[in-house]
Design a protein around this motif. Structure first.
Motif, short mmCIF file in Angstrom:
data_model
loop_
_atom_site.label_atom_id
_atom_site.label_comp_id
_atom_site.label_asym_id
_atom_site.label_seq_id
_atom_site.Cartn_x
_atom_site.Cartn_y
_atom_site.Cartn_z
N ILE A 51 5.41 7.16 8.80
CA ILE A 51 6.02 5.94 9.35
C ILE A 51 5.88 5.94 10.87
N ASP A 52 6.16 7.06 11.49
CA ASP A 52 6.02 7.16 12.95
C ASP A 52 4.58 6.87 13.38
N THR A 53 3.63 7.39 12.60
CA THR A 53 2.22 7.16 12.91
C THR A 53 1.87 5.68 12.81
N GLY A 54 2.32 5.03 11.73
CA GLY A 54 2.02 3.62 11.53
C GLY A 54 2.62 2.73 12.61
N ILE A 55 3.85 3.01 12.98
CA ILE A 55 4.49 2.23 14.05
C ILE A 55 3.74 2.45 15.36
N GLY A 56 3.29 3.67 15.58
CA GLY A 56 2.51 3.96 16.78
C GLY A 56 1.19 3.22 16.82
N LEU A 57 0.66 2.86 15.66
CA LEU A 57 -0.58 2.09 15.59
C LEU A 57 -0.33 0.58 15.66
N GLY A 58 0.93 0.18 15.80
CA GLY A 58 1.24 -1.22 16.00
C GLY A 58 1.78 -1.96 14.80
N ALA A 59 1.95 -1.29 13.67
CA ALA A 59 2.49 -1.97 12.49
C ALA A 59 4.00 -2.19 12.66
N PRO A 60 4.53 -3.33 12.23
CA PRO A 60 5.96 -3.62 12.38
C PRO A 60 6.82 -2.64 11.57
N ALA A 61 7.92 -2.21 12.15
CA ALA A 61 8.78 -1.20 11.51
C ALA A 61 9.33 -1.68 10.17
N GLU A 62 9.57 -3.00 10.05
CA GLU A 62 10.18 -3.51 8.82
C GLU A 62 9.24 -3.42 7.62
N GLN A 63 7.96 -3.13 7.84
CA GLN A 63 7.03 -3.01 6.74
C GLN A 63 7.07 -1.65 6.06
N PHE A 64 7.82 -0.71 6.60
CA PHE A 64 7.78 0.66 6.10
C PHE A 64 9.01 1.01 5.26
N VAL A 65 8.75 1.79 4.21
CA VAL A 65 9.83 2.40 3.46
C VAL A 65 9.45 3.86 3.21
N HIS A 66 10.43 4.74 3.37
CA HIS A 66 10.22 6.16 3.12
C HIS A 66 10.59 6.45 1.67
N VAL A 106 0.84 -1.19 0.00
CA VAL A 106 0.00 0.00 0.00
C VAL A 106 0.88 1.25 0.00
N ILE A 107 0.39 2.29 -0.64
CA ILE A 107 1.06 3.59 -0.64
C ILE A 107 0.29 4.51 0.31
N VAL A 108 0.98 5.00 1.32
CA VAL A 108 0.34 5.83 2.35
C VAL A 108 0.76 7.28 2.12
N GLN A 109 -0.24 8.14 1.87
CA GLN A 109 0.06 9.54 1.55
C GLN A 109 -0.54 10.53 2.54
N GLY A 110 -1.17 10.03 3.60
CA GLY A 110 -1.74 10.96 4.57
C GLY A 110 -2.35 10.23 5.74
N TYR A 111 -2.71 11.02 6.74
CA TYR A 111 -3.39 10.50 7.92
C TYR A 111 -4.13 11.66 8.57
N GLY A 112 -5.38 11.40 8.98
CA GLY A 112 -6.19 12.46 9.56
C GLY A 112 -6.99 13.24 8.54
#
Length: 342
Positions: A126-141, A95-101
């Motif tokens: 990325i900080d938001t996603g990790i804070g929601l419990g998603a594993p850090a290794e799933q993220f790329v900036h 998934v491509i994440v482009q915003g939150y809120g």
């Protein structure tokens, strides 16, 4: 790799988030990948034919499909699909994440909790996603980019006739009421200020004296006639996924005054590349802007630092980073598919 994007493209679509999807697809195609873009299904509208595709979709080697269902038999199988619930034959999901809120919390939280890689256009996501419990290794900036052949300094920073420029956008998170209040305050604090507000549609409210409206400028007009002639660009957003407009302005030499809105963290560094104020505080925006207009040396220092800083935001650079991440994902999918920890 065989890469599939999907979005129900509407006629005249030009919002930043949709442009980013097109640009990622184009950049990955330029790197030699087999890229397909599915336009549809309708939600709530969709272009009626591929002839209506935006200019950003044309001439980059991407295959475009107009579909009424995601699992259209005309679309070939793939390796990676940027959609969480796509048919298995399209490949591994991401998934491509482009915003939150910006949308409903249920919808946005669900995206972060998909057990698949998340491509984030800004570090705060990325900080938001990790804070929601998603594993850090799933993220790329993989940050958004701009066209530096268009957005570049052409007019010396010390010789600019427009004092302040800004974008009008009606979405609540874009902070238009705060921006309008700040513009009124700037004109009060500094009579004779000249400014420009630009947008696809004219704001419903009257602009302050000395602030002109420019209707729907194209990128070349923006770069040469607005950003490239502006001293200070003001962004008043309460929240931004990334924020293409201020980055474009900075690349053209306009000094940025921005709210601390999330996306601005990647480019608006207070006292280094910009002046940063709290969201929802038009008085602070106005004070920071007038302070720079009254201090040419500081404005030019921040402006030049901003020009240098935003050189990193290039679509081809982000596509290369994304490509490397996706190759690791393909080689070991299980390592990127752990469920979120609630």
């Amino acid at each position: 790799m065989r890469l599939t994007f999907a979005y129900p493209t509407s006629p005249g679509e030009s919002t930043g988030g949709v442009v980013a999807l097109f640009e990622f697809a184009n950049a990955l195609s330029r790197r030699g990948h087999d890229v397909r873009f599915l336009h549809g299904p309708e939600w709530p509208t969709r272009i009626g034919s591929l002839d209506e595709l935006p200019e950003k979709c044309q001439g980059h080697g991407v295959q475009h499909f107009l579909v009424d269902a995601i699992d259209d038999p005309a679309v070939p199988d793939g390796d990676i699909v940027f959609l969480s619930d796509a048919p298995v034959r399209y490949g591994l999901p991401a998934v491509i994440v482009q915003g939150y809120g910006m949308l409903s919390p249920e919808l946005e939280d669900a995206v972060f909790r998909v057990p698949a890689p998340k491509v984030c256009v800004a570090r705060w996501l990325i900080d938001t996603g990790i804070g929601l419990g998603a594993p850090a290794e799933q993220f790329v900036h993989a940050p958004c980019g701009i066209d530096h052949d268009i957005f570049q300094v052409r007019t010396p920073l010390e010789d600019r006739p427009i004092d302040v420029a800004a974008l009008f956008h009606p979405h609540r998170e874009k902070g238009w009421p705060d921006l309008l209040a700040a513009l009124h305050r700037i004109v009060e604090m500094r009579p004779g200020t000249r400014g420009v507000v630009f947008a696809r549609n004219k704001p419903p409210q009257e602009l302050p004296m000395g602030i002109e409206f420019v209707h729907s400028p194209d990128h070349q007009q923006l770069a040469t006639e607005v950003y490239g002639r502006t001293r200070v660009f003001v962004q008043a957003s309460l929240r931004e996924g990334f924020g293409l407009t201020p980055v474009e302005a900075m690349a053209c030499g306009a000094t940025l005054v921005t709210t601390d809105n999330g996306g601005s963290h990647d480019y608006g560094i207070d006292g280094v590349t910009a002046r940063v104020t709290p969201p929802g505080d038009p008085e602070a925006l106005a004070t920071a802007t007038v302070g720079l207009l009254n201090d040419d040396a500081e404005r030019q220092r921040l402006g030049r630092a901003g020009v240098d800083h935003v050189q990193q935001f290039r679509w081809d650079r982000s596509a290369e980073k994304l490509e490397q991440f996706l190759e690791r994902y393909r080689s070991d999918p299980a390592a990127f598919q752990h469920p979120a920890q609630y």
